[in-house]
Design a protein around this motif. Structure first.
Motif, PDB file in Angstrom:
ATOM      1  N   ASN A 238       0.608  -1.280   0.004  1.00  0.00           N
ATOM      2  CA  ASN A 238      -0.044  -0.043  -0.040  1.00  0.00           C
ATOM      3  C   ASN A 238       0.821   1.372  -0.021  1.00  0.00           C
ATOM      4  OD1 ASN A 238      -2.678  -1.316   0.306  1.00  0.00           O
ATOM      5  ND2 ASN A 238      -1.928  -1.818   2.246  1.00  0.00           N
ATOM      6  N   LEU A 239       2.173   1.191  -0.341  1.00  0.00           N
ATOM      7  CA  LEU A 239       2.815   2.182  -0.372  1.00  0.00           C
ATOM      8  C   LEU A 239       2.219   3.375  -1.456  1.00  0.00           C
ATOM      9  CD1 LEU A 239       5.512   3.984   0.295  1.00  0.00           C
ATOM     10  CD2 LEU A 239       6.794   2.498  -1.366  1.00  0.00           C
ATOM     11  N   LYS A 240       1.882   2.915  -2.667  1.00  0.00           N
ATOM     12  CA  LYS A 240       1.272   3.666  -3.563  1.00  0.00           C
ATOM     13  C   LYS A 240       0.251   4.788  -2.951  1.00  0.00           C
ATOM     14  CE  LYS A 240      -1.060   3.668  -8.034  1.00  0.00           C
ATOM     15  NZ  LYS A 240      -0.213   4.499  -8.899  1.00  0.00           N
ATOM     16  N   GLN A 241      -0.590   4.264  -1.994  1.00  0.00           N
ATOM     17  CA  GLN A 241      -1.687   5.119  -1.658  1.00  0.00           C
ATOM     18  C   GLN A 241      -1.011   6.211  -0.894  1.00  0.00           C
ATOM     19  OE1 GLN A 241      -5.033   3.447   0.332  1.00  0.00           O
ATOM     20  NE2 GLN A 241      -4.532   1.005  -0.708  1.00  0.00           N
ATOM     21  N   LEU A 242       0.106   6.199  -0.052  1.00  0.00           N
ATOM     22  CA  LEU A 242       0.761   7.340   0.734  1.00  0.00           C
ATOM     23  C   LEU A 242       1.396   8.061  -0.395  1.00  0.00           C
ATOM     24  CD1 LEU A 242       2.109   5.819   4.003  1.00  0.00           C
ATOM     25  CD2 LEU A 242       0.019   6.516   3.511  1.00  0.00           C
ATOM     26  N   LEU A 243       2.212   7.693  -1.341  1.00  0.00           N
ATOM     27  CA  LEU A 243       2.712   8.562  -2.136  1.00  0.00           C
ATOM     28  C   LEU A 243       1.978   9.383  -2.955  1.00  0.00           C
ATOM     29  CD1 LEU A 243       5.512   6.110  -3.246  1.00  0.00           C
ATOM     30  CD2 LEU A 243       5.355   7.601  -1.634  1.00  0.00           C
ATOM     31  N   GLU A 244       0.665   8.662  -3.372  1.00  0.00           N
ATOM     32  CA  GLU A 244      -0.318   9.443  -4.042  1.00  0.00           C
ATOM     33  C   GLU A 244      -0.829  10.569  -2.923  1.00  0.00           C
ATOM     34  OE1 GLU A 244      -2.948   6.711  -5.671  1.00  0.00           O
ATOM     35  OE2 GLU A 244      -1.816   6.673  -7.423  1.00  0.00           O
ATOM     36  N   ALA A 245      -1.076  10.423  -1.804  1.00  0.00           N
ATOM     37  CA  ALA A 245      -1.627  11.340  -0.911  1.00  0.00           C
ATOM     38  C   ALA A 245      -0.732  12.470  -0.701  1.00  0.00           C
ATOM     39  CB  ALA A 245      -2.010  10.735   0.315  1.00  0.00           C
ATOM     40  N   PHE A 246       0.725  12.303  -1.086  1.00  0.00           N
ATOM     41  CA  PHE A 246       1.661  13.387  -0.853  1.00  0.00           C
ATOM     42  C   PHE A 246       1.387  14.309  -2.037  1.00  0.00           C
ATOM     43  CE2 PHE A 246       4.206  10.650   1.846  1.00  0.00           C
ATOM     44  CZ  PHE A 246       4.690  11.313   2.796  1.00  0.00           C
ATOM     45  N   GLY A 247       0.634  14.204  -3.138  1.00  0.00           N
ATOM     46  CA  GLY A 247       0.578  15.239  -4.278  1.00  0.00           C
ATOM     47  C   GLY A 247       2.068  15.611  -4.748  1.00  0.00           C
ATOM     48  N   ASP A 248       1.944  16.812  -4.794  1.00  0.00           N
ATOM     49  CA  ASP A 248       3.287  17.362  -5.542  1.00  0.00           C
ATOM     50  C   ASP A 248       4.405  17.689  -4.538  1.00  0.00           C
ATOM     51  OD1 ASP A 248       2.141  17.296  -8.224  1.00  0.00           O
ATOM     52  OD2 ASP A 248       1.320  18.966  -7.895  1.00  0.00           O
ATOM     53  N   THR A 249       4.451  17.155  -3.171  1.00  0.00           N
ATOM     54  CA  THR A 249       5.381  17.690  -2.284  1.00  0.00           C
ATOM     55  C   THR A 249       6.682  17.028  -2.576  1.00  0.00           C
ATOM     56  OG1 THR A 249       3.691  17.110  -0.589  1.00  0.00           O
ATOM     57  CG2 THR A 249       5.918  17.109   0.190  1.00  0.00           C
ATOM     58  N   ASP A 250       7.624  17.660  -2.473  1.00  0.00           N
ATOM     59  CA  ASP A 250       8.964  17.279  -2.882  1.00  0.00           C
ATOM     60  C   ASP A 250       9.208  15.904  -2.306  1.00  0.00           C
ATOM     61  OD1 ASP A 250      11.778  18.502  -3.740  1.00  0.00           O
ATOM     62  OD2 ASP A 250      12.124  17.516  -1.750  1.00  0.00           O
ATOM     63  N   PRO A 251       9.980  15.095  -3.235  1.00  0.00           N
ATOM     64  CA  PRO A 251      10.275  13.849  -2.512  1.00  0.00           C
ATOM     65  C   PRO A 251      11.270  13.693  -1.307  1.00  0.00           C
ATOM     66  CG  PRO A 251      10.425  13.980  -5.095  1.00  0.00           C
ATOM     67  CD  PRO A 251      10.250  15.288  -4.769  1.00  0.00           C
ATOM     68  N   TRP A 252      12.183  14.488  -1.062  1.00  0.00           N
ATOM     69  CA  TRP A 252      12.906  14.561   0.318  1.00  0.00           C
ATOM     70  C   TRP A 252      11.944  14.940   1.278  1.00  0.00           C
ATOM     71  CZ3 TRP A 252      17.521  12.664   0.938  1.00  0.00           C
ATOM     72  CH2 TRP A 252      18.305  12.624  -0.032  1.00  0.00           C
ATOM     73  N   GLU A 253      10.843  15.798   1.214  1.00  0.00           N
ATOM     74  CA  GLU A 253       9.991  16.120   2.094  1.00  0.00           C
ATOM     75  C   GLU A 253       9.110  14.560   2.402  1.00  0.00           C
ATOM     76  OE1 GLU A 253       6.789  19.133   3.516  1.00  0.00           O
ATOM     77  OE2 GLU A 253       7.825  19.614   1.747  1.00  0.00           O
ATOM     78  N   GLN A 254       8.788  14.036   1.586  1.00  0.00           N
ATOM     79  CA  GLN A 254       7.956  12.943   1.357  1.00  0.00           C
ATOM     80  C   GLN A 254       8.737  11.666   2.332  1.00  0.00           C
ATOM     81  OE1 GLN A 254       6.114  11.337  -2.230  1.00  0.00           O
ATOM     82  NE2 GLN A 254       6.261  13.130  -3.160  1.00  0.00           N
ATOM     83  N   LEU A 255      10.011  11.741   2.123  1.00  0.00           N
ATOM     84  CA  LEU A 255      10.928  10.757   2.743  1.00  0.00           C
ATOM     85  C   LEU A 255      11.012  11.334   4.168  1.00  0.00           C
ATOM     86  CD1 LEU A 255      12.574   8.283   3.089  1.00  0.00           C
ATOM     87  CD2 LEU A 255      14.791   9.749   2.215  1.00  0.00           C
ATOM     88  N   MET A 256      11.296  12.463   4.619  1.00  0.00           N
ATOM     89  CA  MET A 256      11.257  12.891   5.967  1.00  0.00           C
ATOM     90  C   MET A 256       9.954  12.827   6.522  1.00  0.00           C
ATOM     91  SD  MET A 256      11.866  16.775   7.330  1.00  0.00           S
ATOM     92  CE  MET A 256      10.298  17.262   6.641  1.00  0.00           C
ATOM     93  N   LEU A 257       8.775  12.878   6.066  1.00  0.00           N
ATOM     94  CA  LEU A 257       7.643  12.594   6.845  1.00  0.00           C
ATOM     95  C   LEU A 257       7.120  10.921   6.856  1.00  0.00           C
ATOM     96  CD1 LEU A 257       5.354  14.897   4.962  1.00  0.00           C
ATOM     97  CD2 LEU A 257       6.207  15.328   7.259  1.00  0.00           C
TER      98      LEU A 257
END
Length: 252
Positions: free
Chosen positions: A193-212
């Motif tokens: 279910n990783l895809k569900q979280l990544l899609e929820a991030f929208g256009d957030t910078d990938p580094w910020e996604q990783l931090m969260l």
């Protein structure tokens, strides 16, 4: 101060130098774009000769994400800075150049060198970025290169890039490379279910996604866990829905 040009008045009528400035900008931008397009045509022609005449960029070169496009963006900014700093003599020399390469070479000659304070600030910012990336890599269990991920998942390198673009896996930028946090993989597969979280991030910078994704949260078990850790243990439908809502709230 010697060598410094007097500031321009905003109330004066446009001078010949103003028209020279606009002409020079067009010359340099067209020069850069022309050579980028010529290089791409060469690649397409070479690829066509080896693929039965089909003129297209090779599959491993994404038209919207190439070094040429990034170089064009960088050079455009450099040209704009050169235009702003150029003296009237430099502007006239650029417009009068028969060779566009010469025009591009002399354009930045009036740009003032960076001060010691600016250089120190740039160095400090780069060091801060490097420390942040090192910390994120540690929190994510290390970084994997695309070939390593492809081998682990049993797919092609090109397939990994497609999965990243489709937000099935997370990749972060390291200079001109994309690397993949190891924490999103478990037992040779992508976390459920990783895809569900990544899609929820929208256009957030990938580094910020990783931090969260590597920040511990409470309410999903007896002790704080990161969203990646929660995904790895395959939470129930309700917990997953709450986790997606949490991520959506972070980026709202």
């Amino acid at each position: 101060m010697a060598g410094r040009r007097p500031s321009k008045s905003f109330s004066r009528r446009p001078s010949k130098a103003d028209f020279v400035t606009s002409k020079k900008t067009g010359h340099l931008v067209l020069f850069v774009k022309y050579h980028i397009l010529e290089t791409e045509r060469t690649i397409m022609a070479t690829h066509a000769s080896s693929t039965g005449g089909k003129a297209a960029l090779p599959a491993n070169i994404a038209p919207g994400d190439t070094l040429r496009r990034k170089a064009l963006e960088k050079l455009t900014l450099a040209i704009a800075k050169a235009v702003e700093s150029a003296s009237d003599d430099t502007l006239a020399d650029i417009v009068g150049s028969a060779d566009l390469r010469h025009a591009l070479a002399i354009a930045p000659r009036d740009i003032a060198p960076e001060s010691a304070a600016d250089i120190a600030a740039i160095k400090a910012a780069r060091e801060k970025t490097a420390r942040f990336r090192d910390e994120m890599a540690d929190r994510a269990g290390g970084m994997l290169e695309r070939a390593d991920v492809a081998e682990m998942l049993g797919v092609s390198v090109a397939a990994i890039e497609k999965q990243r673009q489709r937000r099935q896996i997370l990749g972060v930028q390291y200079g001109n490379e994309i690397r993949y946090p190891a924490g999103q993989f478990v037992d040779g597969a992508t976390a459920p279910n990783l895809k569900q979280l990544l899609e929820a991030f929208g256009d957030t910078d990938p580094w910020e996604q990783l931090m969260l994704l590597t920040t511990p949260v409470t309410g999903y078990g007896p002790k704080p866990e990161t969203p990646l850790q929660i995904l790895v243990r395959k939470p129930g439908a309700l917990a997953l829905k709450q986790l997606v809502a949490l991520v959506t709230g972070w980026t709202a």
